[in-house]
Design a protein around this motif. Structure first.
Motif, PDB file in Angstrom:
ATOM      1  N   GLN A  16       8.995 -11.950 -17.263  1.00 37.49           N
ATOM      2  CA  GLN A  16       8.039 -10.870 -16.992  1.00 37.49           C
ATOM      3  C   GLN A  16       6.842 -11.378 -16.199  1.00 37.49           C
ATOM      4  OE1 GLN A  16       8.085  -7.725 -17.150  1.00 37.49           O
ATOM      5  NE2 GLN A  16       9.802  -7.236 -18.504  1.00 37.49           N
ATOM      6  N   LYS A  17       6.363 -12.573 -16.551  1.00 41.97           N
ATOM      7  CA  LYS A  17       5.231 -13.140 -15.807  1.00 41.97           C
ATOM      8  C   LYS A  17       5.590 -13.330 -14.329  1.00 41.97           C
ATOM      9  CE  LYS A  17       2.654 -15.763 -19.314  1.00 41.97           C
ATOM     10  NZ  LYS A  17       2.147 -17.116 -19.679  1.00 41.97           N
ATOM     11  N   ILE A  18       6.771 -13.861 -14.096  1.00 44.44           N
ATOM     12  CA  ILE A  18       7.199 -14.081 -12.703  1.00 44.44           C
ATOM     13  C   ILE A  18       7.296 -12.743 -11.968  1.00 44.44           C
ATOM     14  CG2 ILE A  18       9.043 -14.936 -11.218  1.00 44.44           C
ATOM     15  CD1 ILE A  18       9.733 -16.940 -13.484  1.00 44.44           C
ATOM     16  N   LEU A  34      -4.405 -11.647   1.129  1.00 44.64           N
ATOM     17  CA  LEU A  34      -4.061 -13.055   0.983  1.00 44.64           C
ATOM     18  C   LEU A  34      -3.910 -13.716   2.351  1.00 44.64           C
ATOM     19  CD1 LEU A  34      -1.308 -12.821  -1.809  1.00 44.64           C
ATOM     20  CD2 LEU A  34      -3.778 -13.086  -2.077  1.00 44.64           C
ATOM     21  N   PRO A  35      -4.422 -14.942   2.506  1.00 49.90           N
ATOM     22  CA  PRO A  35      -4.222 -15.667   3.756  1.00 49.90           C
ATOM     23  C   PRO A  35      -2.854 -16.348   3.777  1.00 49.90           C
ATOM     24  CG  PRO A  35      -5.542 -16.984   2.266  1.00 49.90           C
ATOM     25  CD  PRO A  35      -5.277 -15.678   1.557  1.00 49.90           C
ATOM     26  N   GLY A  36      -2.313 -16.553   4.946  1.00 53.02           N
ATOM     27  CA  GLY A  36      -1.072 -17.323   5.071  1.00 53.02           C
ATOM     28  C   GLY A  36       0.171 -16.527   4.712  1.00 53.02           C
ATOM     29  N   PHE A  37       1.293 -17.246   4.706  1.00 53.66           N
ATOM     30  CA  PHE A  37       2.577 -16.626   4.408  1.00 53.66           C
ATOM     31  C   PHE A  37       2.845 -16.623   2.893  1.00 53.66           C
ATOM     32  CE2 PHE A  37       3.235 -18.272   8.756  1.00 53.66           C
ATOM     33  CZ  PHE A  37       3.582 -17.083   9.388  1.00 53.66           C
ATOM     34  N   VAL A  38       3.547 -15.596   2.435  1.00 50.06           N
ATOM     35  CA  VAL A  38       3.911 -15.483   1.026  1.00 50.06           C
ATOM     36  C   VAL A  38       5.401 -15.185   0.930  1.00 50.06           C
ATOM     37  CG1 VAL A  38       3.587 -14.195  -1.115  1.00 50.06           C
ATOM     38  CG2 VAL A  38       1.613 -14.691   0.336  1.00 50.06           C
ATOM     39  N   HIS A  39       6.109 -16.005   0.150  1.00 50.80           N
ATOM     40  CA  HIS A  39       7.538 -15.808  -0.080  1.00 50.80           C
ATOM     41  C   HIS A  39       7.736 -15.534  -1.564  1.00 50.80           C
ATOM     42  CE1 HIS A  39       6.952 -18.556   3.329  1.00 50.80           C
ATOM     43  NE2 HIS A  39       8.083 -18.096   3.838  1.00 50.80           N
ATOM     44  N   VAL A  40       8.385 -14.453  -1.902  1.00 48.71           N
ATOM     45  CA  VAL A  40       8.567 -14.105  -3.314  1.00 48.71           C
ATOM     46  C   VAL A  40      10.050 -14.195  -3.691  1.00 48.71           C
ATOM     47  CG1 VAL A  40       6.509 -12.668  -3.434  1.00 48.71           C
ATOM     48  CG2 VAL A  40       8.696 -11.635  -2.783  1.00 48.71           C
ATOM     49  N   SER A  41      10.270 -14.354  -4.999  1.00 50.35           N
ATOM     50  CA  SER A  41      11.632 -14.531  -5.510  1.00 50.35           C
ATOM     51  C   SER A  41      12.009 -13.409  -6.468  1.00 50.35           C
ATOM     52  CB  SER A  41      11.751 -15.886  -6.217  1.00 50.35           C
ATOM     53  OG  SER A  41      10.879 -15.938  -7.336  1.00 50.35           O
ATOM     54  N   ILE A  42      11.453 -12.217  -6.252  1.00 46.58           N
ATOM     55  CA  ILE A  42      11.751 -11.090  -7.133  1.00 46.58           C
ATOM     56  C   ILE A  42      13.260 -10.855  -7.161  1.00 46.58           C
ATOM     57  CG2 ILE A  42      11.409  -8.606  -7.498  1.00 46.58           C
ATOM     58  CD1 ILE A  42       8.715  -8.937  -6.019  1.00 46.58           C
ATOM     59  N   GLY A  43      13.813 -10.818  -8.375  1.00 45.69           N
ATOM     60  CA  GLY A  43      15.267 -10.709  -8.547  1.00 45.69           C
ATOM     61  C   GLY A  43      15.908 -12.019  -8.967  1.00 45.69           C
ATOM     62  N   GLU A  44      15.166 -13.145  -8.788  1.00 42.54           N
ATOM     63  CA  GLU A  44      15.717 -14.465  -9.093  1.00 42.54           C
ATOM     64  C   GLU A  44      15.080 -15.073 -10.352  1.00 42.54           C
ATOM     65  OE1 GLU A  44      15.341 -16.993  -5.683  1.00 42.54           O
ATOM     66  OE2 GLU A  44      16.308 -15.590  -4.327  1.00 42.54           O
ATOM     67  N   HIS A  65       9.553 -23.431  -0.739  1.00 47.14           N
ATOM     68  CA  HIS A  65       8.579 -22.445  -0.255  1.00 47.14           C
ATOM     69  C   HIS A  65       8.578 -21.173  -1.105  1.00 47.14           C
ATOM     70  CE1 HIS A  65      12.457 -21.654   1.684  1.00 47.14           C
ATOM     71  NE2 HIS A  65      12.110 -20.387   1.646  1.00 47.14           N
ATOM     72  N   ARG A  66       9.647 -20.932  -1.858  1.00 53.67           N
ATOM     73  CA  ARG A  66       9.727 -19.743  -2.723  1.00 53.67           C
ATOM     74  C   ARG A  66       9.536 -20.217  -4.162  1.00 53.67           C
ATOM     75  NH1 ARG A  66      11.682 -15.634  -0.372  1.00 53.67           N
ATOM     76  NH2 ARG A  66      13.036 -16.875   0.967  1.00 53.67           N
ATOM     77  N   GLY A  67       8.365 -20.784  -4.469  1.00 52.94           N
ATOM     78  CA  GLY A  67       8.226 -21.544  -5.701  1.00 52.94           C
ATOM     79  C   GLY A  67       7.390 -20.939  -6.814  1.00 52.94           C
ATOM     80  N   HIS A  68       6.816 -19.743  -6.639  1.00 51.36           N
ATOM     81  CA  HIS A  68       5.959 -19.197  -7.690  1.00 51.36           C
ATOM     82  C   HIS A  68       6.683 -19.175  -9.040  1.00 51.36           C
ATOM     83  CE1 HIS A  68       4.133 -16.613  -4.216  1.00 51.36           C
ATOM     84  NE2 HIS A  68       3.630 -17.834  -4.217  1.00 51.36           N
ATOM     85  N   MET A 100       2.537 -22.014  -0.777  1.00 45.21           N
ATOM     86  CA  MET A 100       3.691 -22.917  -0.648  1.00 45.21           C
ATOM     87  C   MET A 100       3.450 -24.343  -1.103  1.00 45.21           C
ATOM     88  SD  MET A 100       5.701 -21.834   2.835  1.00 45.21           S
ATOM     89  CE  MET A 100       4.313 -21.735   3.955  1.00 45.21           C
ATOM     90  N   HIS A 101       2.252 -24.665  -1.617  1.00 47.15           N
ATOM     91  CA  HIS A 101       1.982 -26.074  -1.911  1.00 47.15           C
ATOM     92  C   HIS A 101       1.223 -26.269  -3.217  1.00 47.15           C
ATOM     93  CE1 HIS A 101       2.519 -25.829   2.504  1.00 47.15           C
ATOM     94  NE2 HIS A 101       3.260 -26.891   2.287  1.00 47.15           N
ATOM     95  N   ILE A 102       1.587 -25.549  -4.256  1.00 43.83           N
ATOM     96  CA  ILE A 102       0.896 -25.670  -5.533  1.00 43.83           C
ATOM     97  C   ILE A 102       1.433 -26.875  -6.311  1.00 43.83           C
ATOM     98  CG2 ILE A 102       0.494 -24.563  -7.769  1.00 43.83           C
ATOM     99  CD1 ILE A 102       0.508 -21.870  -6.294  1.00 43.83           C
ATOM    100  N   VAL A 103       0.504 -27.656  -6.856  1.00 45.61           N
ATOM    101  CA  VAL A 103       0.834 -28.892  -7.571  1.00 45.61           C
ATOM    102  C   VAL A 103       0.059 -28.942  -8.882  1.00 45.61           C
ATOM    103  CG1 VAL A 103       0.723 -31.412  -7.489  1.00 45.61           C
ATOM    104  CG2 VAL A 103       1.178 -30.129  -5.392  1.00 45.61           C
ATOM    105  N   ASP A 104       0.670 -29.440  -9.937  1.00 44.19           N
ATOM    106  CA  ASP A 104      -0.040 -29.778 -11.178  1.00 44.19           C
ATOM    107  C   ASP A 104       0.732 -30.882 -11.880  1.00 44.19           C
ATOM    108  OD1 ASP A 104      -1.283 -30.085 -13.595  1.00 44.19           O
ATOM    109  OD2 ASP A 104      -1.531 -27.932 -13.966  1.00 44.19           O
ATOM    110  N   TYR A 105       0.309 -32.120 -11.660  1.00 46.21           N
ATOM    111  CA  TYR A 105       1.022 -33.264 -12.225  1.00 46.21           C
ATOM    112  C   TYR A 105       1.038 -33.220 -13.752  1.00 46.21           C
ATOM    113  CZ  TYR A 105       0.753 -35.234  -7.502  1.00 46.21           C
ATOM    114  OH  TYR A 105       0.873 -35.434  -6.150  1.00 46.21           O
ATOM    115  N   SER A 106      -0.024 -32.650 -14.363  1.00 47.34           N
ATOM    116  CA  SER A 106      -0.078 -32.630 -15.830  1.00 47.34           C
ATOM    117  C   SER A 106       1.033 -31.780 -16.435  1.00 47.34           C
ATOM    118  CB  SER A 106      -1.444 -32.107 -16.300  1.00 47.34           C
ATOM    119  OG  SER A 106      -1.579 -30.716 -16.031  1.00 47.34           O
ATOM    120  N   LEU A 107       1.562 -30.840 -15.647  1.00 47.99           N
ATOM    121  CA  LEU A 107       2.669 -29.991 -16.102  1.00 47.99           C
ATOM    122  C   LEU A 107       4.015 -30.484 -15.590  1.00 47.99           C
ATOM    123  CD1 LEU A 107       1.077 -26.446 -15.543  1.00 47.99           C
ATOM    124  CD2 LEU A 107       1.385 -27.634 -17.732  1.00 47.99           C
TER     125      LEU A 107
END
Length: 324
Positions: A16-18, A34-44, A65-68, A100-107
């Motif tokens: 649901q969050k996704i 929103l700035p820049g390109f956005v790729h979504v994975s709705i359905g996946e 690139h479709r990483g949310h 397209m470039h979100i990072v969180d090493y702690s997770l």
């Protein structure tokens, strides 16, 4: 496979969050917020959720690139992710990474990546690092069917197989590399058969069935932790939206796929399938599912408000955190 009720609720909440996050991101992008390109994975949603539900916090993932969805499933916070795609200082990468470039090493999120196939060698290296460090952590590489035609795919699978590295290669096969149907550029019908070339297990998975994805991933992760090497999973799924939000402006509708095909896949919606399974199995009530939907809507509304009210980074910070 016996799955606890808490685990089932967790998986539904993640899907649901996704769905909510990406639907809102699509709308915000279309409204030019929103700035820049956005790729979504709705359905996946089921593939990201089922895979990450089989991982520990210390396990790691690489995304594309479709990483949310991958990032949310691995524990990413909606408010910091929304702030990031707004380009705000409170985002995961201080607003400099974007969608397209979100990072969180702690997770254990080693990064989404805009380069096709770039996450595979990073995941392989991460798995080698775990072995050298004497840890039993596993790394998952998410990639699409297009990336399976890249050299990095074959090099990574070969090295991981030779050294029996603890990595799970997850191909989310949605049938298209950008705007190109897979069948026109790929020599095989199923990506999973390519595992045979490297003498590792390869499985075709119903990518819209979160329980099936979880089961196959759990087996692959257990194999990796036991030192038996990598597995290739091919999750068959489909993106309801285009390759990139707003592509209709330069492609028009129906340029590379028929609307009837989209509608056919919408009838296989992973969330509705899971809801039906809950009702038929009696595991979870509709009231419990509706409570999760309401909580998710509130969390998302707060995330959007957090992002909108956050500050933009100052121009003087443009070279901060940049390495060469």
């Amino acid at each position: 496979m016996d799955i606890s009720k808490d685990k089932l609720l967790e998986m539904y909440r993640t899907m649901q969050k996704i769905r909510h996050f990406e639907s809102k991101a699509r709308d915000l992008a279309m409204a030019a917020e929103l700035p820049g390109f956005v790729h979504v994975s709705i359905g996946e949603e089921a593939s990201a959720t089922g895979v990450c539900a089989a991982l520990r916090k210390t396990d790691r993932i690489t995304s594309n690139h479709r990483g949310h969805g991958h990032l949310i499933a691995k524990g990413g916070r909606l408010d910091r992710m929304m702030a990031e795609i707004f380009g705000k200082r409170t985002g995961y990468c201080k607003g400099k990474g974007g969608s397209m470039h979100i990072v969180d090493y702690s997770l254990g999120i080693l990064g989404a990546n805009g380069i096709v196939g770039a996450g595979l060698p990073i995941a392989t290296g991460s798995a080698l690092g775990a072995v050298i460090a004497g840890k039993d952590d596993v790394t998952v590489a998410f990639f699409g069917d297009g990336a399976s035609n890249e050299g990095t795919f074959h090099e990574s699978l070969n090295l991981a197989a030779v050294w029996k590295l603890p990595v799970v290669f997850v191909c989310e096969n949605n049938g298209f590399g950008e705007f190109t149907p897979m069948a026109t550029v790929t020599s095989v019908k199923d990506i999973a058969v390519r595992a045979k070339a490297y003498d590792i297990p390869g499985h075709i998975v119903d990518g819209n069935d979160v329980l099936e994805v979880f089961r196959y991933t759990s087996e692959a992760v257990a194999r990796a932790r036991a030192g038996e090497g990598p597995t290739l999973l091919e999750c068959k799924t489909y993106r309801w939206e285009g390759h990139v939000v707003g592509e209709q402006a330069f492609l028009g509708d129906g340029s590379y796929r028929e609307q009837s095909e989209v509608e056919e896949w919408k009838r296989k919606c992973p969330l509705i399938r899971f809801e039906k399974w809950c009702a038929e199995s009696g595991k979870i009530s509709s009231a419990e599912l509706n409570k999760i939907i309401a909580e998710t809507e509130k969390e998302l509304a707060d995330a959007v408000e957090f992002a909108r009210s956050s500050e933009l980074p100052a121009p003087s910070e443009v070279t901060d955190d940049v390495y060469a």
